[in-house]
Design a protein around this motif. Structure first.
Motif, PDB file in Angstrom:
ATOM      1  N   GLU A  17       2.625  45.268  35.185  1.00  0.00           N
ATOM      2  CA  GLU A  17       2.744  45.302  33.820  1.00  0.00           C
ATOM      3  C   GLU A  17       4.296  45.357  33.323  1.00  0.00           C
ATOM      4  OE1 GLU A  17       0.216  48.443  32.496  1.00  0.00           O
ATOM      5  OE2 GLU A  17      -1.632  47.521  33.181  1.00  0.00           O
ATOM      6  N   GLN A  18       5.086  46.030  34.188  1.00  0.00           N
ATOM      7  CA  GLN A  18       6.395  46.252  33.493  1.00  0.00           C
ATOM      8  C   GLN A  18       7.368  45.362  33.981  1.00  0.00           C
ATOM      9  OE1 GLN A  18       7.320  50.103  35.187  1.00  0.00           O
ATOM     10  NE2 GLN A  18       6.232  51.274  33.688  1.00  0.00           N
ATOM     11  N   ILE A  19       7.105  44.423  35.031  1.00  0.00           N
ATOM     12  CA  ILE A  19       7.971  43.403  35.514  1.00  0.00           C
ATOM     13  C   ILE A  19       7.162  42.172  34.894  1.00  0.00           C
ATOM     14  CG2 ILE A  19       9.164  42.365  37.482  1.00  0.00           C
ATOM     15  CD1 ILE A  19       9.006  44.871  39.057  1.00  0.00           C
ATOM     16  N   PRO A  20       7.974  41.459  33.819  1.00  0.00           N
ATOM     17  CA  PRO A  20       7.302  40.094  33.556  1.00  0.00           C
ATOM     18  C   PRO A  20       7.791  39.121  34.571  1.00  0.00           C
ATOM     19  CG  PRO A  20       9.505  40.777  32.256  1.00  0.00           C
ATOM     20  CD  PRO A  20       9.208  42.033  33.304  1.00  0.00           C
ATOM     21  N   ASP A  21       6.895  38.090  34.422  1.00  0.00           N
ATOM     22  CA  ASP A  21       7.253  36.991  35.272  1.00  0.00           C
ATOM     23  C   ASP A  21       8.572  36.161  35.047  1.00  0.00           C
ATOM     24  OD1 ASP A  21       4.835  37.138  36.814  1.00  0.00           O
ATOM     25  OD2 ASP A  21       3.697  35.613  35.869  1.00  0.00           O
ATOM     26  N   ARG A  22       9.171  36.042  35.794  1.00  0.00           N
ATOM     27  CA  ARG A  22      10.506  35.434  35.767  1.00  0.00           C
ATOM     28  C   ARG A  22      10.418  33.941  36.455  1.00  0.00           C
ATOM     29  NH1 ARG A  22      14.084  37.693  32.675  1.00  0.00           N
ATOM     30  NH2 ARG A  22      15.850  36.751  33.974  1.00  0.00           N
ATOM     31  N   TRP A  23      11.127  32.902  35.548  1.00  0.00           N
ATOM     32  CA  TRP A  23      10.866  31.422  35.708  1.00  0.00           C
ATOM     33  C   TRP A  23      12.393  30.882  35.862  1.00  0.00           C
ATOM     34  CZ3 TRP A  23       6.106  29.255  37.066  1.00  0.00           C
ATOM     35  CH2 TRP A  23       5.161  30.072  36.779  1.00  0.00           C
ATOM     36  N   GLN A  24      12.453  29.753  36.367  1.00  0.00           N
ATOM     37  CA  GLN A  24      13.944  29.324  36.518  1.00  0.00           C
ATOM     38  C   GLN A  24      13.743  27.691  36.098  1.00  0.00           C
ATOM     39  OE1 GLN A  24      14.407  29.568  40.591  1.00  0.00           O
ATOM     40  NE2 GLN A  24      15.604  31.668  40.411  1.00  0.00           N
ATOM     41  N   THR A  25      14.846  27.333  35.544  1.00  0.00           N
ATOM     42  CA  THR A  25      15.032  25.976  35.271  1.00  0.00           C
ATOM     43  C   THR A  25      15.926  25.405  36.369  1.00  0.00           C
ATOM     44  OG1 THR A  25      14.803  26.210  32.983  1.00  0.00           O
ATOM     45  CG2 THR A  25      15.833  24.199  33.755  1.00  0.00           C
ATOM     46  N   VAL A  26      15.407  24.503  37.161  1.00  0.00           N
ATOM     47  CA  VAL A  26      16.201  23.816  38.158  1.00  0.00           C
ATOM     48  C   VAL A  26      16.672  22.369  37.925  1.00  0.00           C
ATOM     49  CG1 VAL A  26      16.311  23.247  40.459  1.00  0.00           C
ATOM     50  CG2 VAL A  26      14.935  25.162  39.712  1.00  0.00           C
ATOM     51  N   VAL A  27      17.750  22.111  38.145  1.00  0.00           N
ATOM     52  CA  VAL A  27      18.426  20.715  37.837  1.00  0.00           C
ATOM     53  C   VAL A  27      18.523  20.096  39.192  1.00  0.00           C
ATOM     54  CG1 VAL A  27      19.999  19.204  36.860  1.00  0.00           C
ATOM     55  CG2 VAL A  27      19.158  21.018  35.558  1.00  0.00           C
ATOM     56  N   GLU A  70      17.337  31.324  34.041  1.00  0.00           N
ATOM     57  CA  GLU A  70      16.332  32.356  34.400  1.00  0.00           C
ATOM     58  C   GLU A  70      15.929  32.981  33.113  1.00  0.00           C
ATOM     59  OE1 GLU A  70      15.716  35.613  37.679  1.00  0.00           O
ATOM     60  OE2 GLU A  70      16.416  33.682  38.505  1.00  0.00           O
ATOM     61  N   GLY A  71      14.273  33.127  32.988  1.00  0.00           N
ATOM     62  CA  GLY A  71      13.758  33.961  31.871  1.00  0.00           C
ATOM     63  C   GLY A  71      12.382  33.563  31.914  1.00  0.00           C
ATOM     64  N   ALA A  72      11.885  33.816  30.592  1.00  0.00           N
ATOM     65  CA  ALA A  72      10.468  33.598  30.412  1.00  0.00           C
ATOM     66  C   ALA A  72      10.203  32.161  30.436  1.00  0.00           C
ATOM     67  CB  ALA A  72      10.219  34.014  28.983  1.00  0.00           C
ATOM     68  N   GLU A  77      10.734  26.217  29.963  1.00  0.00           N
ATOM     69  CA  GLU A  77       9.991  24.913  29.711  1.00  0.00           C
ATOM     70  C   GLU A  77      10.770  24.112  28.697  1.00  0.00           C
ATOM     71  OE1 GLU A  77       5.950  25.943  28.916  1.00  0.00           O
ATOM     72  OE2 GLU A  77       5.561  26.081  31.065  1.00  0.00           O
ATOM     73  N   LEU A  78      11.413  24.838  27.724  1.00  0.00           N
ATOM     74  CA  LEU A  78      12.214  24.147  26.420  1.00  0.00           C
ATOM     75  C   LEU A  78      13.503  23.738  27.310  1.00  0.00           C
ATOM     76  CD1 LEU A  78      11.813  26.793  23.663  1.00  0.00           C
ATOM     77  CD2 LEU A  78      11.042  24.352  23.685  1.00  0.00           C
ATOM     78  N   HIS A  79      14.088  24.430  28.046  1.00  0.00           N
ATOM     79  CA  HIS A  79      15.337  24.140  28.907  1.00  0.00           C
ATOM     80  C   HIS A  79      15.098  22.884  29.824  1.00  0.00           C
ATOM     81  CE1 HIS A  79      17.434  27.582  27.449  1.00  0.00           C
ATOM     82  NE2 HIS A  79      17.268  28.384  28.470  1.00  0.00           N
ATOM     83  N   THR A  80      13.909  22.675  30.196  1.00  0.00           N
ATOM     84  CA  THR A  80      13.491  21.737  31.226  1.00  0.00           C
ATOM     85  C   THR A  80      13.475  20.303  30.252  1.00  0.00           C
ATOM     86  OG1 THR A  80      12.621  23.182  32.968  1.00  0.00           O
ATOM     87  CG2 THR A  80      11.775  20.906  32.694  1.00  0.00           C
ATOM     88  N   GLN A  81      12.571  20.703  29.213  1.00  0.00           N
ATOM     89  CA  GLN A  81      12.759  19.280  28.349  1.00  0.00           C
ATOM     90  C   GLN A  81      14.021  19.033  27.926  1.00  0.00           C
ATOM     91  OE1 GLN A  81       9.507  17.624  27.703  1.00  0.00           O
ATOM     92  NE2 GLN A  81      11.281  16.288  26.941  1.00  0.00           N
ATOM     93  N   ALA A  82      14.580  19.769  27.363  1.00  0.00           N
ATOM     94  CA  ALA A  82      16.319  19.544  26.997  1.00  0.00           C
ATOM     95  C   ALA A  82      16.863  18.838  28.090  1.00  0.00           C
ATOM     96  CB  ALA A  82      16.888  20.707  26.464  1.00  0.00           C
ATOM     97  N   VAL A  92      10.445  23.419  36.251  1.00  0.00           N
ATOM     98  CA  VAL A  92      10.295  24.746  36.301  1.00  0.00           C
ATOM     99  C   VAL A  92       9.786  25.419  37.448  1.00  0.00           C
ATOM    100  CG1 VAL A  92       9.194  26.612  34.895  1.00  0.00           C
ATOM    101  CG2 VAL A  92      10.171  24.804  33.723  1.00  0.00           C
ATOM    102  N   ARG A  93      10.143  26.489  37.887  1.00  0.00           N
ATOM    103  CA  ARG A  93       9.364  27.201  39.059  1.00  0.00           C
ATOM    104  C   ARG A  93       9.599  28.811  38.873  1.00  0.00           C
ATOM    105  NH1 ARG A  93      13.825  26.198  43.710  1.00  0.00           N
ATOM    106  NH2 ARG A  93      15.569  27.657  43.155  1.00  0.00           N
ATOM    107  N   ARG A  94       8.544  29.428  39.523  1.00  0.00           N
ATOM    108  CA  ARG A  94       8.738  30.882  39.323  1.00  0.00           C
ATOM    109  C   ARG A  94       9.887  31.306  40.206  1.00  0.00           C
ATOM    110  NH1 ARG A  94       4.281  34.236  38.357  1.00  0.00           N
ATOM    111  NH2 ARG A  94       2.974  32.552  38.749  1.00  0.00           N
ATOM    112  N   ALA A  95      10.419  32.395  39.655  1.00  0.00           N
ATOM    113  CA  ALA A  95      11.778  32.915  40.484  1.00  0.00           C
ATOM    114  C   ALA A  95      11.079  33.624  41.532  1.00  0.00           C
ATOM    115  CB  ALA A  95      12.638  33.765  39.447  1.00  0.00           C
ATOM    116  N   PRO A  96      11.803  33.651  42.732  1.00  0.00           N
ATOM    117  CA  PRO A  96      11.425  34.490  43.811  1.00  0.00           C
ATOM    118  C   PRO A  96      11.612  36.003  43.363  1.00  0.00           C
ATOM    119  CG  PRO A  96      13.671  33.247  44.202  1.00  0.00           C
ATOM    120  CD  PRO A  96      13.162  32.972  43.008  1.00  0.00           C
TER     121      PRO A  96
END
Length: 98
Positions: A17-27, A70-72, A77-82, A92-96
């Motif tokens: 609950e305390q650690i939100p999922d972290r995601w990454q934008t990968v180019v 890296e973030g929400a 997804e917005l960064h990836t679309q940009a 977009v991928r889940r951060a390790p």
């Protein structure tokens, strides 16, 4: 259920609950865009200083990809679309886990 097991289950639930999922934008590297253009995109969109934009561009070029944010998930997804709008290949991928 043993008290120790209940305690561990509670700690596990609290940690989730305390650690939100972290995601990454990968180019990703592509055969189309010039290195100078990729650097320009990183500076224009993300506001990276020249040295950071250059370092990330070189990672894309030499390693085949670079994590540029890296973030929400929604923001990634917005960064990836940009990046797609700029003509770059991105995902977009889940951060390790840390």
């Amino acid at each position: 259920m043993a008290p120790g097991t209940q305690r561990q289950d509670l700690l596990d639930r609290l940690a989730e609950e305390q650690i939100p999922d972290r995601w990454q934008t990968v180019v990703w590297n592509d055969p189309v865009n010039l290195m100078s253009y990729v650097t320009h995109v990183f500076r224009a969109y993300f506001g990276f200083p020249p040295a950071t934009a250059e370092r990330l561009m070189l990672a894309v070029h030499h390693d085949g990809h670079a994590v540029v944010a890296e973030g929400a998930r929604e923001l990634m997804e917005l960064h990836t679309q940009a990046m797609h709008d700029y003509g770059l290949w991105a995902t977009v991928r889940r951060a390790p886990a840390p």
